[in-house]
Design a protein around this motif. Structure first.
Motif, short mmCIF file in Angstrom:
data_model
loop_
_atom_site.label_atom_id
_atom_site.label_comp_id
_atom_site.label_asym_id
_atom_site.label_seq_id
_atom_site.Cartn_x
_atom_site.Cartn_y
_atom_site.Cartn_z
N TRP A 183 0.88 -1.33 0.02
CA TRP A 183 -0.16 -0.09 -0.02
C TRP A 183 0.82 1.33 -0.09
N PRO A 184 0.52 2.40 -0.71
CA PRO A 184 1.08 3.50 -0.61
C PRO A 184 1.22 4.01 0.80
N GLN A 185 2.24 4.97 1.07
CA GLN A 185 2.21 5.39 2.55
C GLN A 185 1.08 6.42 2.54
#
Ligand SMILES: NC(=O)C1=CN([C@@H]2O[C@H](COP(=O)(O)OP(=O)(O)OC[C@H]3O[C@@H](n4cnc5c(N)ncnc54)[C@H](O)[C@@H]3O)[C@@H](O)[C@H]2O)[C@@H](O)CC1
Ligand SMILES: [K+]
Length: 533
Positions: A183-185
């Motif tokens: 997941w993107p930050q």
């Protein structure tokens, strides 16, 4: 259904149903698809306006993402049923139609009589603005590895749409809740407007690990499998862990004619000067949860400090292990709590030894867990009336090999979960283990296991505050004093702990927790529903 199933158990139940001749796999798939459509209309009632029949209004649009297995098969059913209700549906297939399993293939063909199946390469981000609803039927209980980038890119592009995951979001391992996708930050709010529709019963992955935060809300739909449990084993908690539900108020109420000793006497051992707050909070918790008497055992150097701070809780000087033995001559003391800010020296190890040798109900928390992890002799003195309450770090110190298994990335099912780890730990320790977290897992030495899930409508991030674990240890000790079995004391305390945090709300500090109990218990009184204690 409150039983929690692994992917293998769900498959076995389905297979038993099919083998019995009562239902076919195709019928189950049809029911699963119908359950998803039903859940869509329940979640978004506005969809039930008959848009398709109204020439003035645009028709509803959905996109269905189908995977290469039976989860994809459910997706084809959903596409067909939505089409029948007047929706414009676009269907994409990830994988090769010729390799679909038989039931999924049948539903693929049924859809092909209605519309097109578009190849995955055409599933580009420019289309999401046009669709009010995305149905993700890529992988369910059959997810075996990291989600590939070409799926990940599509999923990330759909995050602002209303989304429905069929059975599980396709990146969540159904046995462990592990998220098999990067997941993107700082992706906050990803589960908003997201519903997961599962079948028959929750899977472990809906409640354990990081996955729970990404399911949105979980709706369980029956597909008519209730009669098949016995075909795959007993319906006991040794086989199926259960989700702890609302407690029975009746079990928590006190007997009107009883005196204080009827409700037990809890002894909570305090640390030295400036280390007494944790034990005091545990004592307050034990008292509020209904122990008849609660005594704090304090080293002489801390006596004045504690005396200035307590009222209903009693005080006893306990200098060392011999003094504890003397105090335990009073057989009415029936539950002990050691650990919150207790200290890590020889004196404290000896206190634990005496406590364990006394054979009384015994909650071991915090420093006591570190001490028994260091000392094999102490560990071997654990007995079935003990409750261990480790968080992740303490669990790894106590059971390093089990923690390593739990941390290993799952490459294939059945995957090793926090439930498996807690069960194994409880068997080894020979007592009840309460493994803390938003997904608290409780197991005893016989394999009975349950989950107290502080997720979905029970999410309480403000419970992560200094001292809340001390209060939990006190709650368990209080229920043990009242005569609850170790596993029921742990379950009841964990459930009430979350309810107290919910009742107070944001801004909670640990001292507030015991003070919520009167209102929480009051709200349960007269309740005869529930299944935990
Ligand atoms: N009769 C049944 O068995 C029923 C099954 N049902 C549905 O079927 C699902 C289980 O079906 P399956 O066992 O076929 O499993 P899935 O459909 O979840 O996935 C299996 C397929 O996905 C592939 N796969 C797994 N992980 C992958 C990854 N990371 N990247 C690429 N490919 C990957 C596998 O190689 C296999 O082809 C359930 O979740 C449920 O939705 C329901 O229809 C109810 C009835
Ligand atoms: K899915």
């Amino acid at each position: 259904m409150n039983e929690l199933l692994t992917a293998a158990q769900m498959r076995a139940i389905e297979q038993a149903a099919i083998d019995s001749g009562a239902v076919t796999g195709l019928e189950l798939m049809e029911r699963a698809g119908a359950g998803v459509v039903e859940a869509i209309y329940e979640e978004w009632p506005a969809f039930s306006k008959p848009d398709g029949e109204n020439e003035q209004k645009p028709r509803l649009r959905a996109v269905v993402l189908c995977g290469p297995g039976n989860n994809g098969g459910d997706g084809f059913v959903v596409a067909r049923l939505l089409h029948q209700r007047g929706w414009v549906v676009e269907v994409f297939l990830y994988g090769d139609a010729d390799k679909l399993p038989p039931d999924a293939r049948v539903n693929y063909e049924k859809w092909c009589e209605i519309g097109e199946v578009l190849p995955w390469e055409k599933c580009t981000s420019d289309r999401w603005g046009r669709h009010p609803l995305v149905i993700e039927a890529l992988f369910g209980t059959g997810l075996t590895r990291e989600v590939p980038d070409d799926i990940r890119n599509v999923l990330l592009a759909t995050l602002n749409c209303r989304r429905v995951a069929v059975d599980l979001p396709c990146f969540i391992n159904s046995d462990t809740g592990a998220v098999l996708m990067e997941w993107p930050q700082n992706l906050s709010g990803v589960s908003a407007g997201h519903v997961t529709v599962t079948f028959h019963s929750h899977k472990h992955g809906h409640l354990l690990g990081a996955g729970a935060a990404l399911c949105g809300q979980v709706v369980v739909k029956s597909i008519g499998l209730e009669f098949c449990y016995e075909a795959i084993g007993a319906t006991t908690a040794e086989v199926f862990p259960y989700l702890i539900g609302k407690l029975q108020g009746q079990r928590l109420s006190k007997i009107p004619s009883a005196h204080k000793f009827t409700h037990g006497h809890a002894l909570i051992l305090s640390g030295g000067p400036a280390q007494t707050g944790a034990a005091r909070m545990a004592a307050r918790g034990a008292l509020r949860i209904g122990a008849g008497l609660v005594t704090l055992g304090v080293p002489p150097t801390a006596q004045q400090e504690v005396a200035a701070q307590v009222t209903a809780v009693m005080l006893k000087r306990i200098a060392d292990a011999d003094a504890l033995s003397d105090v335990l001559e009073d057989k009415r003391i029936n539950a002990l709590c050691l650990g919150p800010a207790l200290g890590l020296g020889e004196r404290e190890a000896n206190l634990i030894r005496v406590a364990l040798e006394s054979g009384r109900n015994c909650v071991l928390d915090a420093d006591a867990l570190t001490l028994i992890a260091r000392d094999k002799d102490l560990f071997e003195k654990l007995h079935p009336d003990c409750v261990l309450t480790p968080h992740g770090g303490e669990f790894a110190r106590l059971f390093p090999d089990i923690a390593a298994k739990l941390d290993a990335p799952a490459t294939k099912g059945p995957a090793y979960s926090k439930i498996d780890a807690t069960r194994e730990a409880a068997k080894r320790a020979g007592c009840t283990v309460l493994f803390k977290g938003p997904d608290t897992v409780i197991s005893d030495q016989t394999g009975v296991a349950s989950v107290n899930a502080a997720v979905y409508d029970r999410t309480v991030p403000w419970l992560a505050t200094a001292g809340s674990g001390d209060v939990l240890a006190g709650f368990i000790t209080g229920l043990l004093a009242r005569g609850f079995s170790p596993v029921h004391a742990a379950e009841g305390a964990a459930w009430l702990h979350v309810e107290c945090a919910r009742h107070f709300g944001p801004g909670l500090i640990a001292e507030d927790l015991p003070e919520q109990l009167p209102a929480v218990l009051q709200s349960l009184s007269g309740s005869d529903q529930g299944n935990a204690v």
